[in-house]
Design a protein around this motif. Sequence first.
Motif, short mmCIF file in Angstrom:
data_model
loop_
_atom_site.label_atom_id
_atom_site.label_comp_id
_atom_site.label_asym_id
_atom_site.label_seq_id
_atom_site.Cartn_x
_atom_site.Cartn_y
_atom_site.Cartn_z
N PRO A 56 3.00 -7.44 5.13
CA PRO A 56 4.24 -7.32 4.36
C PRO A 56 4.16 -6.28 3.24
CG PRO A 56 3.70 -9.63 4.72
CD PRO A 56 2.51 -8.83 5.15
N ARG A 57 2.95 -5.85 2.89
CA ARG A 57 2.76 -4.85 1.84
C ARG A 57 2.43 -3.48 2.46
NH1 ARG A 57 1.59 -7.24 -2.99
NH2 ARG A 57 0.25 -5.50 -3.65
N TYR A 58 2.96 -3.21 3.66
CA TYR A 58 2.60 -1.99 4.39
C TYR A 58 2.94 -0.72 3.62
CZ TYR A 58 7.56 -1.56 5.64
OH TYR A 58 8.93 -1.42 5.59
N LYS A 59 3.90 -0.77 2.74
CA LYS A 59 4.29 0.42 1.98
C LYS A 59 3.20 0.89 1.02
CE LYS A 59 9.27 -0.57 2.03
NZ LYS A 59 10.48 -0.83 1.19
N TYR A 60 2.25 0.02 0.73
CA TYR A 60 1.23 0.35 -0.26
C TYR A 60 -0.09 0.83 0.37
CZ TYR A 60 4.36 -2.44 -3.18
OH TYR A 60 5.46 -2.94 -3.83
N ILE A 61 -0.13 0.98 1.68
CA ILE A 61 -1.41 1.28 2.32
C ILE A 61 -1.87 2.72 2.05
CG2 ILE A 61 -0.36 1.95 4.53
CD1 ILE A 61 -2.77 0.60 5.89
N ASP A 65 -3.94 9.59 1.86
CA ASP A 65 -4.58 10.08 0.63
C ASP A 65 -5.79 9.25 0.21
OD1 ASP A 65 -2.62 12.10 0.33
OD2 ASP A 65 -1.25 10.64 -0.58
N THR A 66 -5.93 8.04 0.75
CA THR A 66 -6.96 7.14 0.23
C THR A 66 -7.93 6.63 1.31
OG1 THR A 66 -5.49 5.23 0.50
CG2 THR A 66 -5.47 6.35 -1.63
N TRP A 67 -7.91 7.22 2.51
CA TRP A 67 -8.75 6.72 3.60
C TRP A 67 -10.23 6.70 3.23
CZ3 TRP A 67 -12.56 9.93 5.37
CH2 TRP A 67 -12.44 11.29 5.08
N HIS A 68 -10.66 7.69 2.43
CA HIS A 68 -12.08 7.76 2.06
C HIS A 68 -12.49 6.59 1.17
CE1 HIS A 68 -9.89 9.71 -1.19
NE2 HIS A 68 -10.93 9.51 -1.97
N ILE A 69 -11.55 6.10 0.36
CA ILE A 69 -11.85 4.96 -0.50
C ILE A 69 -12.12 3.72 0.34
CG2 ILE A 69 -10.92 3.42 -2.28
CD1 ILE A 69 -9.38 5.78 -3.41
N TYR A 70 -11.29 3.53 1.37
CA TYR A 70 -11.48 2.40 2.27
C TYR A 70 -12.84 2.47 2.97
CZ TYR A 70 -6.46 1.55 1.68
OH TYR A 70 -5.23 1.29 1.16
N LEU A 71 -13.23 3.67 3.41
CA LEU A 71 -14.49 3.82 4.14
C LEU A 71 -15.70 3.58 3.24
CD1 LEU A 71 -13.85 6.93 6.44
CD2 LEU A 71 -13.81 4.50 7.03
N ILE A 72 -15.68 4.18 2.04
CA ILE A 72 -16.82 4.01 1.12
C ILE A 72 -16.94 2.55 0.69
CG2 ILE A 72 -17.72 4.62 -1.17
CD1 ILE A 72 -16.42 7.39 -0.78
N SER A 73 -15.82 1.93 0.41
CA SER A 73 -15.83 0.53 0.00
C SER A 73 -16.35 -0.36 1.13
CB SER A 73 -14.42 0.09 -0.41
OG SER A 73 -14.43 -1.22 -0.92
N LYS A 170 -13.67 -0.87 -8.92
CA LYS A 170 -13.06 -0.80 -10.25
C LYS A 170 -12.56 0.61 -10.55
CE LYS A 170 -15.17 -4.44 -13.05
NZ LYS A 170 -15.92 -4.69 -14.30
N LYS A 171 -13.38 1.60 -10.23
CA LYS A 171 -13.02 2.98 -10.56
C LYS A 171 -11.82 3.47 -9.73
CE LYS A 171 -16.07 6.14 -11.46
NZ LYS A 171 -15.96 6.31 -12.93
N THR A 172 -11.63 2.90 -8.55
CA THR A 172 -10.55 3.35 -7.67
C THR A 172 -9.38 2.36 -7.62
OG1 THR A 172 -11.65 2.34 -5.75
CG2 THR A 172 -12.14 4.66 -6.22
N SER A 173 -9.40 1.35 -8.47
CA SER A 173 -8.42 0.25 -8.38
C SER A 173 -6.98 0.71 -8.57
CB SER A 173 -8.76 -0.84 -9.39
OG SER A 173 -8.72 -0.32 -10.71
N THR A 174 -6.77 1.80 -9.28
CA THR A 174 -5.40 2.27 -9.52
C THR A 174 -4.88 3.13 -8.37
OG1 THR A 174 -6.23 4.21 -10.72
CG2 THR A 174 -5.72 2.24 -12.02
N LYS A 175 -5.74 3.46 -7.42
CA LYS A 175 -5.35 4.36 -6.33
C LYS A 175 -5.03 3.64 -5.03
CE LYS A 175 -8.30 8.03 -8.20
NZ LYS A 175 -9.46 8.92 -7.93
N VAL A 176 -5.47 2.39 -4.91
CA VAL A 176 -5.25 1.65 -3.67
C VAL A 176 -4.75 0.24 -3.97
CG1 VAL A 176 -6.96 2.90 -2.31
CG2 VAL A 176 -7.68 0.94 -3.67
N ASP A 177 -4.08 -0.35 -2.98
CA ASP A 177 -3.64 -1.73 -3.09
C ASP A 177 -4.83 -2.65 -2.82
OD1 ASP A 177 -1.38 -3.82 -3.09
OD2 ASP A 177 -2.39 -4.19 -1.18
N ALA A 178 -5.06 -3.61 -3.71
CA ALA A 178 -6.27 -4.44 -3.63
C ALA A 178 -6.34 -5.24 -2.34
CB ALA A 178 -6.32 -5.37 -4.84
N ILE A 179 -5.21 -5.81 -1.91
CA ILE A 179 -5.22 -6.62 -0.70
C ILE A 179 -5.46 -5.76 0.53
CG2 ILE A 179 -3.82 -8.09 0.81
CD1 ILE A 179 -2.61 -9.35 -1.63
N TRP A 180 -4.84 -4.58 0.58
CA TRP A 180 -5.08 -3.67 1.71
C TRP A 180 -6.52 -3.17 1.69
CZ3 TRP A 180 -3.26 -3.08 6.23
CH2 TRP A 180 -1.91 -3.29 6.51
#
Length: 300
Positions: A56-61, A65-73, A170-180
């Motif tokens: 339901p939060r698909y608009k925030y994925i 621009d943020t795929w690398h954050i998901y991979l590193i995390s 923490k450092k990337t928390s403003t760039k991505v949706d936490a649940i996604w």
Amino acid sequence: MQLSKAHTFLLLTFLVAMWGVNWPLSKYALEFATPLLFAGLRITIGGFILLLFALPRYKYINLKDTWHIYLISALLNIILFFGFQTFGLNMMPAGLFSTIVFMQPVLLGIGAWLWLGESMNGFKIVGLILGFIGVAVISITDGSSNISILGILLGLASTITWTFGTIYMKKTSTKVDAIWLTTLQMIFGGIVLLVAGTTVENWTDIIWNQQFISTLSIIAVFCTALTWLVFFLLVRSGEAGKIGSFNFLVPLIAIVISVFFLGETITTKMVVGLVLIILGIGLVNLKMKSLQKHSNMHRG
């Protein structure tokens, strides 16, 4: 959404209890499954359960621009953390291993001071020293079959990757949706663990009996997916900082359950080490509760 004190207490109790029972349950599940495949199964199932709440939060994925954050995390918080954790847990008593891993708040205090500009204080310094002395005491070999130096090293490696993963979140928390972020890192990391497990382990080695299926289901649903949903509910209500002050209870719960239900034994040397580590965790969390109420992030 503001939670009442009663609701906050109930959610925190659920969260810490699930983190505590996770360790002996995982130890038990490893009697029926190989480490990588088990880790991959629990994380992937938990990730797809979270996906139901993330969609339901698909608009925030914002993958472009943020795929690398998901991979590193995913690498730090899932692949390395759960990889080290599952192999190490297979080598040591569940309660003892969970205590070493839950030195993470101590290391996080140091990491947050070095890389996030958060304050350093006497409580954190003393907590760090006590924690490491505790690990050193436990590591002293006396011929005990319950202690594995490799297991201790894997526990510390798990703690270090969790620490860096938390700092990165923490450092990337403003760039991505936490649940996604949590959902995708679980799905991606879980699939990587399954692929790795398929390469070096055999699916036929898994004993698909009622005990394993029920234990895996409880771990995936309650100890993985639902704990993260509760965590984010607490974060949104401004209660995340209280989690740190409850963290020292997690190893205690794991130890009690492991002793009574898994028949694990505790030696004098282990008790001394455990007390030092738990005191260290408690000192760090005592100060973190007041200084980092809205910024602290931990998980199980």
